[in-house]
Design an enzyme around this catalytic site. Sequence first.
Site, PDB file in Angstrom:
ATOM      1  N   ARG A 170      46.360  10.261  58.259  1.00 10.01           N
ATOM      2  CA  ARG A 170      45.599   9.222  58.421  1.00 10.01           C
ATOM      3  C   ARG A 170      44.262   9.555  57.474  1.00 10.01           C
ATOM      4  O   ARG A 170      43.893  10.600  57.279  1.00 10.01           O
ATOM      5  CB  ARG A 170      45.072   8.767  59.575  1.00 10.01           C
ATOM      6  CG  ARG A 170      46.043   8.142  60.542  1.00 10.01           C
ATOM      7  CD  ARG A 170      46.342   6.537  59.901  1.00 10.01           C
ATOM      8  NE  ARG A 170      47.354   5.956  60.786  1.00 10.01           N
ATOM      9  CZ  ARG A 170      48.680   5.568  60.509  1.00 10.01           C
ATOM     10  NH1 ARG A 170      48.973   6.191  59.092  1.00 10.01           N
ATOM     11  NH2 ARG A 170      49.401   4.858  61.338  1.00 10.01           N
ATOM     12  N   GLU A 198      42.203   1.019  53.140  1.00  8.79           N
ATOM     13  CA  GLU A 198      43.602   0.538  52.684  1.00  8.79           C
ATOM     14  C   GLU A 198      43.604  -1.145  52.329  1.00  8.79           C
ATOM     15  O   GLU A 198      43.326  -1.556  53.542  1.00  8.79           O
ATOM     16  CB  GLU A 198      44.778   1.391  53.291  1.00  8.79           C
ATOM     17  CG  GLU A 198      44.687   2.541  53.130  1.00  8.79           C
ATOM     18  CD  GLU A 198      45.719   3.157  53.985  1.00  8.79           C
ATOM     19  OE1 GLU A 198      46.617   2.729  54.278  1.00  8.79           O
ATOM     20  OE2 GLU A 198      45.659   4.638  54.141  1.00  8.79           O
ATOM     21  N   HIS A 255      50.086   4.409  50.307  1.00 10.54           N
ATOM     22  CA  HIS A 255      50.463   4.602  51.498  1.00 10.54           C
ATOM     23  C   HIS A 255      51.871   4.342  51.775  1.00 10.54           C
ATOM     24  O   HIS A 255      52.330   3.274  52.292  1.00 10.54           O
ATOM     25  CB  HIS A 255      49.612   3.568  52.746  1.00 10.54           C
ATOM     26  CG  HIS A 255      49.798   4.086  54.142  1.00 10.54           C
ATOM     27  ND1 HIS A 255      48.686   4.004  55.023  1.00 10.54           N
ATOM     28  CD2 HIS A 255      50.857   4.643  54.856  1.00 10.54           C
ATOM     29  CE1 HIS A 255      49.089   4.420  56.449  1.00 10.54           C
ATOM     30  NE2 HIS A 255      50.547   5.012  55.977  1.00 10.54           N
ATOM     31  N   VAL A 256      52.591   4.988  51.073  1.00  8.42           N
ATOM     32  CA  VAL A 256      54.251   5.054  50.956  1.00  8.42           C
ATOM     33  C   VAL A 256      54.943   5.932  51.078  1.00  8.42           C
ATOM     34  O   VAL A 256      56.214   6.008  51.260  1.00  8.42           O
ATOM     35  CB  VAL A 256      54.550   4.499  49.504  1.00  8.42           C
ATOM     36  CG1 VAL A 256      53.949   3.156  49.234  1.00  8.42           C
ATOM     37  CG2 VAL A 256      54.072   5.725  48.376  1.00  8.42           C
TER      38      VAL A 256
END
Lengths: 342, 342
Positions: free
Chosen positions: A253, A282, A301-302
């Site tokens: 995170r 994000e 964030h993939v």
Amino acid sequence: MISYRTDEDCSAFDSPDFTGGLIVKILVLSSQLEEKHIAQIRKTAEEVKADLYFYGSEKDIPEENKDAEVIYGFATETARTSRDLKWLCVPSAGVDYITKPDSFANPDAMLTNSAGAYGVTIAEHMIAVLLMMMRRITEFHKAALEGRWIAPMKQRSIKNSRITVLGTGDIGRQFAKRAAAFEPAVIRGVSRSGISKEDVFDEMYKVSDLDKLLPGTDVLAMSLPATAETENILNKERLALLPEGAYVVNVGRGSAVDEDALMEALESGHIAGAALDVFKTEPIPEGSRLWNTTNLLITPHVAGNLTLEVTKDRNVEMFCEDLKNYAAGKPLIHLVDRVRGY
Amino acid sequence: MISYRTDEDCSAFDSPDFTGGLIVKILVLSSQLEEKHIAQIRKTAEEVKADLYFYGSEKDIPEENKDAEVIYGFATETARTSRDLKWLCVPSAGVDYITKPDSFANPDAMLTNSAGAYGVTIAEHMIAVLLMMMRRITEFHKAALEGRWIAPMKQRSIKNSRITVLGTGDIGRQFAKRAAAFEPAVIRGVSRSGISKEDVFDEMYKVSDLDKLLPGTDVLAMSLPATAETENILNKERLALLPEGAYVVNVGRGSAVDEDALMEALESGHIAGAALDVFKTEPIPEGSRLWNTTNLLITPHVAGNLTLEVTKDRNVEMFCEDLKNYAAGKPLIHLVDRVRGY
């Protein structure tokens, strides 16, 4: 033991015409699932004689089904408002967005997550971005996109590197297994307990030992949940403890990294490269300094998104596993401690 | 047994003032070597009592040393013109540029290469570019360079993929060892003999079986030397045999791939991605179609460049090993068959 609902729907159970179902009402938010996953969930729901409804996402749930007892999906709004919800299973590993004091209207609602489904895919991402940085492929690729053939640059290798894995859950362990094939000098695991579930680290340490490990760390790989304890765990002081030329990868995170301190360490060259897949905010806002920071490899964030088949398979499998447990009145395997936050 | 030179320099050996050296004249073209490597070569040369000269590159060799018996470095021009050269050790694995009929003025000159020094570094490159393509990191990275946060895209995984490794030398084997940690469905090795030096492939096949393997290949990893037999081995017909959505990685020599056919297969979407580090013409000319081909990941022949310390260490070690063999009159371990071309 099946958890009966207490409202009038249950009366159907007593009727001689009863042919199954109506015991619990389950909603599955399934926009990313494939046919085979839907079939698997349907089969399990039949086994436990539950009523099953599929919706694309939370906003598609009709008024009459907002009283569902079980939801599998990202149902943050329903959790916050429905006192009928007894069990929410989220398809994510991280649960920080659903473990706030007001996340659940029902104080006794159970929360399970899908930690364990993402190790394989996120570990692949970690190896990929680490090699991209060490081998300067980010720069070669950038030049190629501009149609330029550039000269070789000094490269680094995982071989003989000293790796410290901060967070030894499924993700950290899958990363360690893959990294080991590249013959690093050492792979150290760091967790709160100092114990790893699997013997995949050369050495194990407690988080309290972290500062002693950093000066001997060429690669710091972070896969931590967002909790009060992990907030800004990689701060300015710890970045300074890393040796010149170290690499940082963060896939847990964004809260775990002091982004300002990291940007400074990258710009000064003290940190040779950082690959972040998660961020404080994000999406990263347009015009953020992050976009233009030297040697910062950004992915949106993939690392652990649900598009990968093995991830979906495991995710659905884990929900079905616990659906059987729920129906049988057994403890849920993937239960999250809502106070601890993972 | 030391190979004596036959010209007048050797008379020094008979002089009572002789304090070593002058037995063979060795030139080392050392622009990329570090202090420790130079020290190691110096020590070995002393052991075998050879005269040793260091130059940055071939063009720095002075007239009086163009008669060297041994050269370690890229000395293509000297090889083509000097009848005194008895042994050339090139720091590369590929030797296509030095195995033409007119490459050596001395028909008996021995050629050794440095195959075995590049497996680790090139295998790291192969894993990196393969994951970049399968996980769409090329596209995420491109968007990030433009300051754009983009939505997840469908990803693929090495896990459960069927990998075919064409060329099972050191590079192919090191790749197989690393790929295995990612739990593919199968790793098949393909070589001329159908035999691998190490047991790192799940299955081994001969090149003559290739066409049967291609329809069941999700990832074709190519690490072949440039020979008449490997020229355009990946042609239009074989690309068509690969299943829709397959990936290609080539790190051997550019001659092995029909680039026009590959570009067509990429543009049509039949091939999901190709990562090429080697090309028919290097550098790729400005304005070449290659630069703008969809899903083609270009790196400028850097998978195995000499900047990596482990590569240099092994490279120098191999030369020193054979220098001792040469001085002792023993066969050279890393001898290349100049006709076969590897």
